[in-house]
Structure formats: structure tokens, C-alpha cells
Design a protein around this motif. Sequence first.
Motif, PDB file in Angstrom:
ATOM      1  N   SER A 288       0.809  -1.216   0.000  1.00  0.00           N
ATOM      2  CA  SER A 288       0.000   0.000   0.000  1.00  0.00           C
ATOM      3  C   SER A 288       0.845   1.270   0.000  1.00  0.00           C
ATOM      4  N   ALA A 289       2.161   1.141   0.026  1.00  0.00           N
ATOM      5  CA  ALA A 289       3.063   2.292   0.110  1.00  0.00           C
ATOM      6  C   ALA A 289       2.721   3.342  -0.953  1.00  0.00           C
ATOM      7  N   PRO A 290       2.747   4.629  -0.592  1.00  0.00           N
ATOM      8  CA  PRO A 290       3.192   5.192   0.698  1.00  0.00           C
ATOM      9  C   PRO A 290       2.100   5.254   1.767  1.00  0.00           C
ATOM     10  N   ASP A 291       0.933   4.647   1.507  1.00  0.00           N
ATOM     11  CA  ASP A 291      -0.109   4.601   2.532  1.00  0.00           C
ATOM     12  C   ASP A 291       0.168   3.449   3.492  1.00  0.00           C
ATOM     13  N   GLU A 292      -0.483   3.507   4.638  1.00  0.00           N
ATOM     14  CA  GLU A 292      -0.391   2.392   5.566  1.00  0.00           C
ATOM     15  C   GLU A 292      -1.220   1.224   5.056  1.00  0.00           C
ATOM     16  N   GLY A 293      -0.768   0.030   5.359  1.00  0.00           N
ATOM     17  CA  GLY A 293      -1.488  -1.155   4.928  1.00  0.00           C
ATOM     18  C   GLY A 293      -0.920  -2.386   5.591  1.00  0.00           C
ATOM     19  N   PRO A 294      -1.517  -3.546   5.325  1.00  0.00           N
ATOM     20  CA  PRO A 294      -1.003  -4.784   5.933  1.00  0.00           C
ATOM     21  C   PRO A 294       0.413  -5.087   5.464  1.00  0.00           C
ATOM     22  N   LEU A 295       1.204  -5.692   6.346  1.00  0.00           N
ATOM     23  CA  LEU A 295       2.577  -6.040   5.984  1.00  0.00           C
ATOM     24  C   LEU A 295       2.598  -7.097   4.887  1.00  0.00           C
ATOM     25  N   ARG A 296       3.569  -6.975   4.038  1.00  0.00           N
ATOM     26  CA  ARG A 296       3.774  -8.008   3.021  1.00  0.00           C
ATOM     27  C   ARG A 296       4.208  -9.303   3.687  1.00  0.00           C
ATOM     28  N   ASP A 297       3.924 -10.416   3.031  1.00  0.00           N
ATOM     29  CA  ASP A 297       4.341 -11.712   3.577  1.00  0.00           C
ATOM     30  C   ASP A 297       5.858 -11.829   3.619  1.00  0.00           C
ATOM     31  N   ASP A 298       6.515 -11.167   2.666  1.00  0.00           N
ATOM     32  CA  ASP A 298       7.979 -11.226   2.613  1.00  0.00           C
ATOM     33  C   ASP A 298       8.624  -9.976   3.207  1.00  0.00           C
ATOM     34  N   ALA A 299       7.873  -9.240   4.035  1.00  0.00           N
ATOM     35  CA  ALA A 299       8.415  -8.012   4.633  1.00  0.00           C
ATOM     36  C   ALA A 299       9.597  -8.335   5.532  1.00  0.00           C
ATOM     37  N   PRO A 300      10.694  -7.577   5.426  1.00  0.00           N
ATOM     38  CA  PRO A 300      11.856  -7.818   6.298  1.00  0.00           C
ATOM     39  C   PRO A 300      11.515  -7.520   7.747  1.00  0.00           C
ATOM     40  N   SER A 301      12.279  -8.080   8.661  1.00  0.00           N
ATOM     41  CA  SER A 301      11.973  -7.955  10.087  1.00  0.00           C
ATOM     42  C   SER A 301      12.074  -6.525  10.584  1.00  0.00           C
ATOM     43  N   TRP A 302      12.950  -5.702   9.983  1.00  0.00           N
ATOM     44  CA  TRP A 302      13.129  -4.342  10.474  1.00  0.00           C
ATOM     45  C   TRP A 302      11.863  -3.492  10.326  1.00  0.00           C
ATOM     46  N   CYS A 303      10.897  -3.948   9.516  1.00  0.00           N
ATOM     47  CA  CYS A 303       9.647  -3.195   9.363  1.00  0.00           C
ATOM     48  C   CYS A 303       8.914  -3.048  10.695  1.00  0.00           C
ATOM     49  N   LEU A 304       9.136  -3.987  11.608  1.00  0.00           N
ATOM     50  CA  LEU A 304       8.472  -3.965  12.917  1.00  0.00           C
ATOM     51  C   LEU A 304       9.336  -3.332  14.006  1.00  0.00           C
ATOM     52  N   ALA A 305      10.557  -2.956  13.671  1.00  0.00           N
ATOM     53  CA  ALA A 305      11.503  -2.468  14.679  1.00  0.00           C
ATOM     54  C   ALA A 305      11.278  -0.999  15.006  1.00  0.00           C
ATOM     55  N   PRO A 306      11.656  -0.564  16.207  1.00  0.00           N
ATOM     56  CA  PRO A 306      11.596   0.866  16.547  1.00  0.00           C
ATOM     57  C   PRO A 306      12.752   1.628  15.903  1.00  0.00           C
ATOM     58  N   PHE A 307      12.549   2.922  15.716  1.00  0.00           N
ATOM     59  CA  PHE A 307      13.587   3.788  15.148  1.00  0.00           C
ATOM     60  C   PHE A 307      13.308   5.207  15.625  1.00  0.00           C
ATOM     61  N   GLU A 308      14.350   5.926  16.004  1.00  0.00           N
ATOM     62  CA  GLU A 308      14.184   7.267  16.559  1.00  0.00           C
ATOM     63  C   GLU A 308      14.406   8.344  15.487  1.00  0.00           C
ATOM     64  N   PRO A 309      13.339   8.999  15.018  1.00  0.00           N
ATOM     65  CA  PRO A 309      13.499  10.035  13.982  1.00  0.00           C
ATOM     66  C   PRO A 309      14.170  11.312  14.486  1.00  0.00           C
ATOM     67  N   GLU A 310      14.182  11.527  15.801  1.00  0.00           N
ATOM     68  CA  GLU A 310      14.871  12.679  16.388  1.00  0.00           C
ATOM     69  C   GLU A 310      16.053  12.212  17.228  1.00  0.00           C
ATOM     70  N   GLY A 311      16.829  11.295  16.689  1.00  0.00           N
ATOM     71  CA  GLY A 311      17.913  10.677  17.426  1.00  0.00           C
ATOM     72  C   GLY A 311      19.130  11.568  17.615  1.00  0.00           C
ATOM     73  N   LEU A 312      20.149  10.997  18.250  1.00  0.00           N
ATOM     74  CA  LEU A 312      21.327  11.771  18.644  1.00  0.00           C
ATOM     75  C   LEU A 312      22.172  12.198  17.452  1.00  0.00           C
ATOM     76  N   LEU A 313      22.574  11.248  16.619  1.00  0.00           N
ATOM     77  CA  LEU A 313      23.452  11.575  15.494  1.00  0.00           C
ATOM     78  C   LEU A 313      22.741  12.469  14.480  1.00  0.00           C
ATOM     79  N   SER A 314      21.474  12.193  14.215  1.00  0.00           N
ATOM     80  CA  SER A 314      20.733  13.038  13.278  1.00  0.00           C
ATOM     81  C   SER A 314      20.541  14.442  13.846  1.00  0.00           C
ATOM     82  N   SER A 315      20.473  14.569  15.172  1.00  0.00           N
ATOM     83  CA  SER A 315      20.370  15.894  15.791  1.00  0.00           C
ATOM     84  C   SER A 315      21.688  16.660  15.696  1.00  0.00           C
ATOM     85  N   VAL A 316      22.798  15.935  15.681  1.00  0.00           N
ATOM     86  CA  VAL A 316      24.094  16.588  15.449  1.00  0.00           C
ATOM     87  C   VAL A 316      24.101  17.225  14.064  1.00  0.00           C
TER      88      VAL A 316
END
Length: 490
Positions: A288-316
Motif C-alpha cells: 500500500s506504500a506510501p499509505d499504511e497497509g497490511p505487511l507483506r508476507d515477505d516483509a523484512p523484520s526491520w519493518c516492525l523495529a523501533p527507530f528514533e526520527p529525532e535521534g542523537l546523530l541526526s540531531s548533530v
Amino acid sequence: MEESFVKEKQKKDDEEKHISSNTRSDVIIDCHTKEEEEEEAAPTIVEEAPLRQKTKRVATLDAFRGLTIVLMILVDDAGGAYSRIDHSPWNGCTLADFVMPFFLFIVGVAIALAFKKIPSLKTGVMKISLRTIKLVFWGLILQGGYSHAPDDLQYGVDMKHIRWCGILQRIALVYFVVAMIEAFTTIGKPRVILDHGHFSIFTAYRWIGGFAAFVIYIIITYALYVPNWSFSVLEDDQLLHHYTVVCGVRGHLGPACNAVGHVDRQVWGINHLYSYPVWIRHKDCTFSAPDEGPLRDDAPSWCLAPFEPEGLLSSVSAILSGTIGIHYGHVLLHFKTHSQRLKQWVAMGFGFFIIGIILHFTNAIPINKQLYSLSYVCFTAGAAGIVFSGFYILIDVWGFRKPFLFLEWIGMNAMLVFVMAAQGIFAAFINGWYYKDPENSLVHWIQKHVFINVWHSRKLGTLLYVIFAEIAFWAIVAGILHKLRVYWKL
């Protein structure tokens, strides 16, 4: 007797000419309130005519700040309905991706102006430190997980999962670094006198903060080794699934194995990162990209992982956005006419804008908000400079101020509107008064019956609700508070 009178009159004329000359050569500061005079003084405009000059406050500063708040409300509350204006799932730039760099840009402009009124370095350092602490405090309250506004009628956060980063925390870091550099290089120092050269403004002040941030970011991003990493996801509120992301690379700019995410996992811990990253809408994760939708059957595991958009290095890296804003503030202070200022601003704005486009489309460094890449800094800083210049022409040069008054009002009370509207605190307060069911509140009733049902479209109804029930409403509130001379300053 007559000769004495003539000499006295000539002496008086010379003194008046001297005063007039000094007025033309110095930057005049004007303010809205006593608090603003201490925190964020703004220079007035000096018209082109050298003999009959008029002065007034530069309204563009407040209007641009107000525009940034309006964009934040729009993309936060309508982005779910219109994913095209929501944050880009990874590479690329949408309307939402301009909000943070626009914030940092105007913070930089304000710093350059405010420090002209601070009497001593000690006072400046104290003000910077106190404001930084306030920004971090409010950031943790609003985005650390304590507040569940506007829909969840509860509060509190498990300290094991508190989010340490956020919008205000990033602003605090950038503000602290660039403001400290500005304080130590300007407060108590002789007033900078520019040469006649076109580039003298670039050599008059040190870009050390932006340059150091750029070097640190580039070295870590491309040289840091990113090993395999693991995370756990609670599914169906019962089963805890463990996943491993295979990396073992350097200089990777994809979602899974970049140095920005690795630094945050090591510094903050994976439990303290943002749990709903925008990459869930990535084409590798959903059809469904760029809309939200169900995960693909072959979706990589990182799709479910957390990620910080305002993180330390990016803030530098974001420090460079604040540094560019300070430069625009210095131009505003040192150049006296519209044409002089606009030549500097427009040239620099288009220069950065073009550099960002070239870096992105040559695939040298893609534009990426989540990584806060160099091309993203250049592209958005250039856009900020162009928009700022456009506002300056319309509002302060041509005098079309009335159509932008609502932006000025919001900009003067930016913190209040950010907390109450963008962070949903006021809507949460209204939602707390419901009848039988939490869905039976005034906010939900207005959304459903005044907008969605009338237009027979959830997407259009949501957009109109955000425009009229949020942006227009808070513009009126901010206008009333301005008339009452009430402002919330950090």
C-alpha cells in the motif's frame, strides 16, 4: 553677538547631523513586550531612501514561525488521511519533512537577534541553560510517553520504555550548541564591522558549530561499523517475538543498518526509541506504500523495529540547520536595505536548494529526514531561505501584512499553540468531558457531524476539520491573546 549666534547654531546642526548619521548606521531594535525584549528582540526595517527613512518591526519573523506551527498541525492531524503530505517512508521529501528544519532555521535567526540585547556572557549562558532545560522538560512530558493526548484519556509512562528524544529535545540540543557558540563569540566583543566585499558576512562570524557538526556526522555515518542487532515485539498482547536484523556493514543508508539507528540503540537502548517509525509505509514493508497497509508476507523484520526520527546523530547534523538560520539573522542585523538583505538571502537559499537536489538525484547522498542527511539539510535550508525571503518581500517590502496576520499571531504564541494544538492537549481536555462513552465527546461530535458526514468523505472531512476547527480556531485565540499582550515564552 551675531557671530556667536551663528557659531552656536552651526554647532547644534552638526550635533543633529551626527545623531542622524548614527541612527542610520546602527540596527534599531523593537519589541512586542518586555519579555520579548529580553529574549527575542527583532530589528526594524530601514527603507531604501537614505534621508527620509522609516522604521518598523520585521513581521516576517513571526509569520514564518507561525507558518511552521501551522504546517505541523496540518501534517500531524491530516497526514493520516493524506499520506502524500505525511513524512516520507524513507528517501525523499514531503510537506511534513519541512517542519523540523523550518523550526531550527527560525530558532537560529532568533538567536542572532536576541544576543544583541544581553549585557554579559554570564547572563547569556544562564539564559541559554535555563531555556534548554525547559525545552527538554516539556519535550519529555509531551513526547516521552507520559502524555497520551488527545484520544487516550490516561497519562503516565513506564520508565523502562520512556522515549528520551523528541521534537523539543532536538530543538533544545541545537539551540544549546549554536546559542553557546554565538554567546562566546559575540557577547562583550566589539561590534562587527563588515568589509565592502559581497562575501564579508561569511567571514565576519564563525561557522564552527555547523562545520564541526557536519564533520562529526559524515565521519560517523560512513565509518562506523554497524553489527547485527535484535529486538522483540509483543504480538496479540501475549506472545513476545524476537527478531534479528543482519547487518555487518559500514556506510549503509538504508532503514535497517544505518549508523544513525545504531548510535541510538547503543546510547538510549532499543526500548527507548520511537515505536511507530514511518518506514512501516515503505514499499518493502507494504504493497500500500506510501499509505499504511497490511505487511507483506515477505516483509523484512526491520519493518516492525523501533527507530528514533529525532535521534542523537541526526540531531548533530541538525545543528547545521540552526547555524544557517543564525547566518540569516546576521544578514538581517548588518544590512540596512531590502535589496542588500534579499541579495544575500535569495542567493544563499537557491544555492543550498540546488546543492541538495544535485546530491539527491545523483544518488551521492539521498534526501532523508530520518537520517537528517546532508542533502536534506541543504534542500530544506534552501527552501526555508526562499520562503523566508518570499515572506519578507510580501509582508515587509510590499506591505501585504493583513493576509498573514493569523500567522503572525500564531508565531507570537508558538509554544502555546504547539502544546495545545499540535500536541493535542486542548483536544484531550475537551475529550475528557464525554457522555456514557469516550467517543461521545464534543471533539468527536464536531469531527463526525460537522465535517465528515456533511462532506461524505473521511479524508476531506478530516482535512477541513484540521483547517477550521484547529488552525483557524487557534489563530483566533492567538489573535485575542496578542491583543491582551499575553504570550507564553520559554
